[in-house]
Design a protein around this motif. Structure first.
Motif, PDB file in Angstrom:
ATOM      1  N   PRO A  94       4.991 -36.110 -43.140  1.00  0.00           N
ATOM      2  CA  PRO A  94       6.147 -36.298 -42.192  1.00  0.00           C
ATOM      3  C   PRO A  94       7.387 -35.544 -42.739  1.00  0.00           C
ATOM      4  O   PRO A  94       7.581 -35.491 -44.016  1.00  0.00           O
ATOM      5  CB  PRO A  94       6.174 -37.795 -41.940  1.00  0.00           C
ATOM      6  N   GLN A 100      13.494 -33.847 -38.602  1.00  0.00           N
ATOM      7  CA  GLN A 100      13.119 -34.853 -37.444  1.00  0.00           C
ATOM      8  C   GLN A 100      14.196 -34.919 -36.599  1.00  0.00           C
ATOM      9  O   GLN A 100      13.794 -34.911 -35.277  1.00  0.00           O
ATOM     10  CB  GLN A 100      13.100 -36.300 -38.320  1.00  0.00           C
ATOM     11  N   PRO A 128       4.795 -33.562 -30.716  1.00  0.00           N
ATOM     12  CA  PRO A 128       4.283 -34.345 -31.798  1.00  0.00           C
ATOM     13  C   PRO A 128       3.341 -33.704 -32.589  1.00  0.00           C
ATOM     14  O   PRO A 128       2.274 -33.504 -32.258  1.00  0.00           O
ATOM     15  CB  PRO A 128       4.185 -35.913 -31.351  1.00  0.00           C
ATOM     16  N   VAL A 129       3.407 -33.825 -33.985  1.00  0.00           N
ATOM     17  CA  VAL A 129       2.400 -33.408 -35.078  1.00  0.00           C
ATOM     18  C   VAL A 129       2.376 -34.273 -35.913  1.00  0.00           C
ATOM     19  O   VAL A 129       3.132 -34.676 -36.523  1.00  0.00           O
ATOM     20  CB  VAL A 129       2.878 -31.847 -35.548  1.00  0.00           C
ATOM     21  N   LYS A 130       0.849 -34.619 -36.364  1.00  0.00           N
ATOM     22  CA  LYS A 130       0.597 -35.762 -37.135  1.00  0.00           C
ATOM     23  C   LYS A 130       0.430 -34.981 -38.628  1.00  0.00           C
ATOM     24  O   LYS A 130       0.488 -35.678 -39.585  1.00  0.00           O
ATOM     25  CB  LYS A 130      -0.613 -36.575 -36.734  1.00  0.00           C
ATOM     26  N   LYS A 131      -0.469 -34.013 -38.525  1.00  0.00           N
ATOM     27  CA  LYS A 131      -0.895 -33.515 -39.695  1.00  0.00           C
ATOM     28  C   LYS A 131      -0.602 -31.943 -39.844  1.00  0.00           C
ATOM     29  O   LYS A 131      -0.759 -31.218 -38.936  1.00  0.00           O
ATOM     30  CB  LYS A 131      -2.625 -33.663 -39.852  1.00  0.00           C
ATOM     31  N   ASP A 161       0.971 -27.174 -37.323  1.00  0.00           N
ATOM     32  CA  ASP A 161       0.038 -28.404 -36.763  1.00  0.00           C
ATOM     33  C   ASP A 161      -1.599 -27.906 -37.288  1.00  0.00           C
ATOM     34  O   ASP A 161      -2.170 -27.076 -36.850  1.00  0.00           O
ATOM     35  CB  ASP A 161      -0.147 -28.420 -35.546  1.00  0.00           C
ATOM     36  N   GLU A 163      -4.380 -29.679 -37.583  1.00  0.00           N
ATOM     37  CA  GLU A 163      -5.503 -30.075 -36.491  1.00  0.00           C
ATOM     38  C   GLU A 163      -5.801 -29.090 -35.274  1.00  0.00           C
ATOM     39  O   GLU A 163      -6.858 -28.706 -35.081  1.00  0.00           O
ATOM     40  CB  GLU A 163      -5.318 -31.448 -36.194  1.00  0.00           C
TER      41      GLU A 163
END
Length: 174
Positions: A94, A100, A128-131, A161, A163
């Motif tokens: 993150p 952020q 939103p990007v998780k990984k 991103d 993924e």
């Protein structure tokens, strides 16, 4: 008559001087997607990889090129992720609080801050990007003031991103 010619010449020189006030190398509103991509990847120090699509959004109509430049690149394979992971200028998600706030907004007990990289309706340009990874380049000259406490912004931020194999690139100049 001589005075009139001198006035016209002075006005033309002033117009030419102001026209050259933008930042060199930065793509203008009419630049092609390929020119914008070459610029963005160059700023980030990345080699060009196989891109399946490039989406661009530009609002650089302000004085001295103020405004937003946003691009979204979709890549064919993991070559871009390998480059980014090997570059110490990129950090794994993150994000820190500054990124952020700039990209998605930050809610704290003291209130909210951002987002600043937004569309016309104020929605974040980056989903939103998780990984993945992020990189922030502060282009403000000669300041010790933290980025979020300034009266103006000059920054470049990128989010990859992993993924989706998508690189989001944004610049904001105010």
């Amino acid at each position: 008559m001589k005075q009139r010619i001198l006035c016209i010449a002075a006005a033309l020189l002033a117009a030419l001087a102001l026209a050259g006030c933008g930042e060199a190398g930065r793509p203008g509103i009419g630049a092609s997607a390929k020119e914008k991509a070459a610029y963005a990847l160059g700023v980030l120090g990345l080699e060009e990889e196989a891109v399946t699509s490039i989406n661009t959004q530009t609002d650089r109509g302000g004085f001295h090129g103020d405004g937003t430049l946003f691009m979204e690149f979709t890549f064919v394979d993991d070559g871009m992720e390998e480059q980014i992971a090997a570059d110490p200028a990129w950090q794994p998600l993150p994000p820190d609080d500054t990124v952020q706030a700039l990209v998605w907004g930050l809610e704290t007990a003291a209130g909210s801050n951002g987002p600043f990289l937004t569309d016309e309706e104020g929605a974040p340009l980056v989903p939103p990007v998780k990984k993945g990874y992020y990189r922030l380049i502060d282009r403000q000259e000669q300041t010790d003031t933290p980025l979020l406490e300034r009266g103006s912004f000059n920054f470049t931020v990128a989010v990859y991103d992993a993924e989706a194999r998508v690189l989001y690139f944004g610049e904001l100049d105010t």
